[in-house]
Design an enzyme around this catalytic site. Sequence first.
Site, PDB file in Angstrom:
ATOM      1  N   LYS A 136       5.947  95.556  30.722  1.00 47.63           N
ATOM      2  CA  LYS A 136       5.170  96.159  29.627  1.00 47.63           C
ATOM      3  C   LYS A 136       3.730  96.487  30.018  1.00 47.63           C
ATOM      4  O   LYS A 136       3.152  97.448  29.513  1.00 47.63           O
ATOM      5  CB  LYS A 136       5.179  95.235  28.407  1.00 47.63           C
ATOM      6  CG  LYS A 136       6.517  95.215  27.695  1.00 47.63           C
ATOM      7  CD  LYS A 136       6.403  94.574  26.329  1.00 47.63           C
ATOM      8  CE  LYS A 136       7.753  94.640  25.639  1.00 47.63           C
ATOM      9  NZ  LYS A 136       7.647  94.667  24.197  1.00 47.63           N
ATOM     10  N   GLU A 185      -3.189  92.914  22.910  1.00 52.94           N
ATOM     11  CA  GLU A 185      -3.121  94.270  22.392  1.00 52.94           C
ATOM     12  C   GLU A 185      -3.823  94.305  21.050  1.00 52.94           C
ATOM     13  O   GLU A 185      -3.707  93.360  20.272  1.00 52.94           O
ATOM     14  CB  GLU A 185      -1.645  94.645  22.178  1.00 52.94           C
ATOM     15  CG  GLU A 185      -1.233  95.952  22.807  1.00 52.94           C
ATOM     16  CD  GLU A 185       0.252  96.186  22.640  1.00 52.94           C
ATOM     17  OE1 GLU A 185       0.940  96.248  23.670  1.00 52.94           O
ATOM     18  OE2 GLU A 185       0.722  96.294  21.495  1.00 52.94           O
ATOM     19  N   ARG A 200      17.222 102.983  27.959  1.00 61.70           N
ATOM     20  CA  ARG A 200      18.641 102.782  27.656  1.00 61.70           C
ATOM     21  C   ARG A 200      18.986 103.564  26.399  1.00 61.70           C
ATOM     22  O   ARG A 200      18.114 104.133  25.756  1.00 61.70           O
ATOM     23  CB  ARG A 200      18.904 101.301  27.394  1.00 61.70           C
ATOM     24  CG  ARG A 200      17.986 100.775  26.281  1.00 61.70           C
ATOM     25  CD  ARG A 200      18.336  99.378  25.839  1.00 61.70           C
ATOM     26  NE  ARG A 200      17.254  98.734  25.139  1.00 61.70           N
ATOM     27  CZ  ARG A 200      17.001  98.819  23.844  1.00 61.70           C
ATOM     28  NH1 ARG A 200      17.735  99.595  23.065  1.00 61.70           N
ATOM     29  NH2 ARG A 200      15.992  98.166  23.296  1.00 61.70           N
TER      30      ARG A 200
HETATM   31  P1  ADP Z   1      16.531  99.247  19.632  1.00 61.21           P
HETATM   32  O1  ADP Z   1      15.137  99.272  20.167  1.00 61.21           O
HETATM   33  O2  ADP Z   1      17.575  99.859  20.486  1.00 61.21           O
HETATM   34  O3  ADP Z   1      16.620  99.621  18.223  1.00 61.21           O
HETATM   35  P2  ADP Z   1      16.260  96.438  19.729  1.00 61.21           P
HETATM   36  O4  ADP Z   1      14.883  96.535  20.246  1.00 61.21           O
HETATM   37  O5  ADP Z   1      16.523  95.782  18.422  1.00 61.21           O
HETATM   38  O6  ADP Z   1      16.988  97.799  19.656  1.00 61.21           O
HETATM   39  O7  ADP Z   1      17.125  95.772  20.881  1.00 61.21           O
HETATM   40  C1  ADP Z   1      18.420  96.241  21.210  1.00 61.21           C
HETATM   41  C2  ADP Z   1      19.285  95.101  21.551  1.00 61.21           C
HETATM   42  O8  ADP Z   1      18.817  94.408  22.672  1.00 61.21           O
HETATM   43  C3  ADP Z   1      19.374  94.092  20.456  1.00 61.21           C
HETATM   44  O9  ADP Z   1      20.684  93.635  20.474  1.00 61.21           O
HETATM   45  C4  ADP Z   1      18.389  93.010  20.869  1.00 61.21           C
HETATM   46  O10 ADP Z   1      18.810  91.774  20.372  1.00 61.21           O
HETATM   47  C5  ADP Z   1      18.507  93.070  22.362  1.00 61.21           C
HETATM   48  N1  ADP Z   1      17.278  92.760  23.104  1.00 61.21           N
HETATM   49  C6  ADP Z   1      16.412  93.648  23.600  1.00 61.21           C
HETATM   50  N2  ADP Z   1      15.467  93.054  24.342  1.00 61.21           N
HETATM   51  C7  ADP Z   1      15.735  91.736  24.311  1.00 61.21           C
HETATM   52  C8  ADP Z   1      15.121  90.581  24.903  1.00 61.21           C
HETATM   53  N3  ADP Z   1      14.081  90.655  25.718  1.00 61.21           N
HETATM   54  N4  ADP Z   1      15.647  89.391  24.627  1.00 61.21           N
HETATM   55  C9  ADP Z   1      16.725  89.296  23.841  1.00 61.21           C
HETATM   56  N5  ADP Z   1      17.364  90.341  23.291  1.00 61.21           N
HETATM   57  C10 ADP Z   1      16.884  91.555  23.513  1.00 61.21           C
HETATM   58  P1  ADP Z   2       9.876  94.823  21.472  1.00 60.73           P
HETATM   59  O1  ADP Z   2       9.955  94.901  22.952  1.00 60.73           O
HETATM   60  O2  ADP Z   2      10.169  93.491  20.941  1.00 60.73           O
HETATM   61  O3  ADP Z   2      10.637  95.944  20.830  1.00 60.73           O
HETATM   62  P2  ADP Z   2       7.452  96.284  20.735  1.00 60.73           P
HETATM   63  O4  ADP Z   2       6.207  96.262  21.522  1.00 60.73           O
HETATM   64  O5  ADP Z   2       8.279  97.518  20.800  1.00 60.73           O
HETATM   65  O6  ADP Z   2       8.325  95.026  21.131  1.00 60.73           O
HETATM   66  O7  ADP Z   2       7.074  95.979  19.213  1.00 60.73           O
HETATM   67  C1  ADP Z   2       8.023  95.747  18.216  1.00 60.73           C
HETATM   68  C2  ADP Z   2       7.360  95.887  16.852  1.00 60.73           C
HETATM   69  O8  ADP Z   2       6.279  94.948  16.713  1.00 60.73           O
HETATM   70  C3  ADP Z   2       6.735  97.228  16.565  1.00 60.73           C
HETATM   71  O9  ADP Z   2       7.665  98.170  16.079  1.00 60.73           O
HETATM   72  C4  ADP Z   2       5.680  96.874  15.533  1.00 60.73           C
HETATM   73  O10 ADP Z   2       6.244  96.703  14.254  1.00 60.73           O
HETATM   74  C5  ADP Z   2       5.188  95.536  16.021  1.00 60.73           C
HETATM   75  N1  ADP Z   2       4.035  95.704  16.927  1.00 60.73           N
HETATM   76  C6  ADP Z   2       4.060  95.620  18.267  1.00 60.73           C
HETATM   77  N2  ADP Z   2       2.827  95.823  18.798  1.00 60.73           N
HETATM   78  C7  ADP Z   2       1.991  96.046  17.773  1.00 60.73           C
HETATM   79  C8  ADP Z   2       0.591  96.312  17.651  1.00 60.73           C
HETATM   80  N3  ADP Z   2      -0.202  96.382  18.722  1.00 60.73           N
HETATM   81  N4  ADP Z   2       0.066  96.474  16.414  1.00 60.73           N
HETATM   82  C9  ADP Z   2       0.858  96.399  15.309  1.00 60.73           C
HETATM   83  N5  ADP Z   2       2.171  96.147  15.356  1.00 60.73           N
HETATM   84  C10 ADP Z   2       2.760  95.968  16.566  1.00 60.73           C
END
Ligand code: ADP
Ligand code: ADP
Length: 477
Positions: free
Chosen positions: A117, A200, A292
Amino acid sequence: MGLFQKVMVANRGEIAVRIIRACKELGIPTVTVFTEQDANAIHITKADQAILVSPGPVAGYLDHAQIIEVARWAGADAIHPGYGFGAENWQFAQACEDAGLTFIGPPPEAMRQMGDKVLARKLADEAGLPTVPGSPVIGTAEEAQTWAGKIGFPMLLKAKGGGGGRGMRRVDTLEQLLNSLQGASQEAARNFGDPAVYLEKLIEEPKHIEIQILGDKHGNLIHLGERDCSIQRRHQKIIEIAPSLVLTPEKRREMGELAKRAAALLGYHSAGTMEFLVDKDLNYYFLEMNTRIQVEHPITELITGIDLVAGQIKAAAGERLTLTQDDVRLHGFAIECRINAEDPRNNFFPSPGRITRYQSPGGIGIRLDGCVFGGYEVPPYFDPLLAKLCAWGNTWEEVLNRMDRALEEYIIRGIKTTIPFYRQVLKHADFRSGLFTTNFLAEKMPSLAYKDVHEPWDLFYVAGATLFCELNQIAKK
Ligand code: ADP
Ligand code: ADP
Ligand code: MG
């Protein structure tokens, strides 16, 4: 010769079924895997061949060496990882390629770069994408203090290896930050095998808007517009819509072109998603890239008519994209509701168990990507996703009415699901206005209360079962 001789579908649940369907339509035989505790899973019956891997219930699905071995033994020449499990593991992708199997996904090097990240933010910045203000990896309290001064509170302390909505905490003061540092790092090490954390800026009341891209191995890339995934619980999406009701065509084009430019710099091909946070003035900030197929990809398919999974398979086989950016037209509106085995009234607590009655919705404009049936025992070991219910409509009003009608038709008994909860969300004025932010669920939860659905005869079942137990007890005495 076809695109591939045989595809190994290295996943389970609805996404395995989705990939098998795409392969069937392309005339490609499939092989899949399952573990002992998952022997009733539906992907086993949909694939041409299914092979038991161990150990169960989960580790077998994560054993990359075993999956590669099984794939080669079965005569597969390609692997589709789906999402979750090995899908974002660049070493798995590399190991597939090393074993002579085509990985149906982007190049391993692009996965490595975007999977980190902190590196991803740096690369996005270099590609000219606005990123959420943030720090590199924080090592010491002094570094934390320096970066806090530059970024400003409130902030999120995030795990570099985090994902699935886990591994982030809000910090509002320097004291809070310094107190959280060690704990966050230990938690990150435990959950993600990497203790690295970074800071962040917390974007207040943002929308989560993501751009879908698709590319081939010849340098052609298109974007397919955006999805608004702001309806989240615990930073995890549960309802998604396409297109967003707030993005203007100009912003869409701008974000799409930037996403393509960043992807081109990575030498990206296959499907991928650039996630952004968008504030109320439509300023956007790159968050991360998912290398993906995404859970919510069907709503993009519904408004573009483009099959993204088939697109991944064709790109992996080296075919050229036949579509140009001008061919991508967005038609109407689509909504996805993730039907989870969870109890929304109990903090979305998982609700595995036997489905005693099942009746799926259908009709015009409805798409259902599911993996359960009546009598199926939902195992407690996996993702709670039972099905993705999607609706398409010419107008926002039409798609709202259609989704509500389909939710009403959808009967799942024996376990708790998110179905009745979604009907409340669909009624809410803030949802209908399209102006909702990622705070919607946390803020509106009290106004989304509902009564559990009970059919009259459910009571008879319970009464009957109780009476039976009582009589049994008496008989034993
Ligand atoms: P999308 O971004 O595709 O909508 P999610 O962010 O919810 O989906 O993640 C997609 C799938 O991968 C889910 O089943 C989530 O539980 C799993 N997943 C993604 N990253 C991780 C992680 N670092 N640890 C555990 N599960 C993860
Ligand atoms: P993941 O890998 O778990 O999907 P993301 O960085 O994509 O993590 O963040 C998942 C969610 O968390 C975002 O859709 C948002 O709702 C919240 N989020 C993440 N970073 C921020 C931020 N800097 N400020 C506000 N909300 C955040
Ligand atoms: Mg994300």
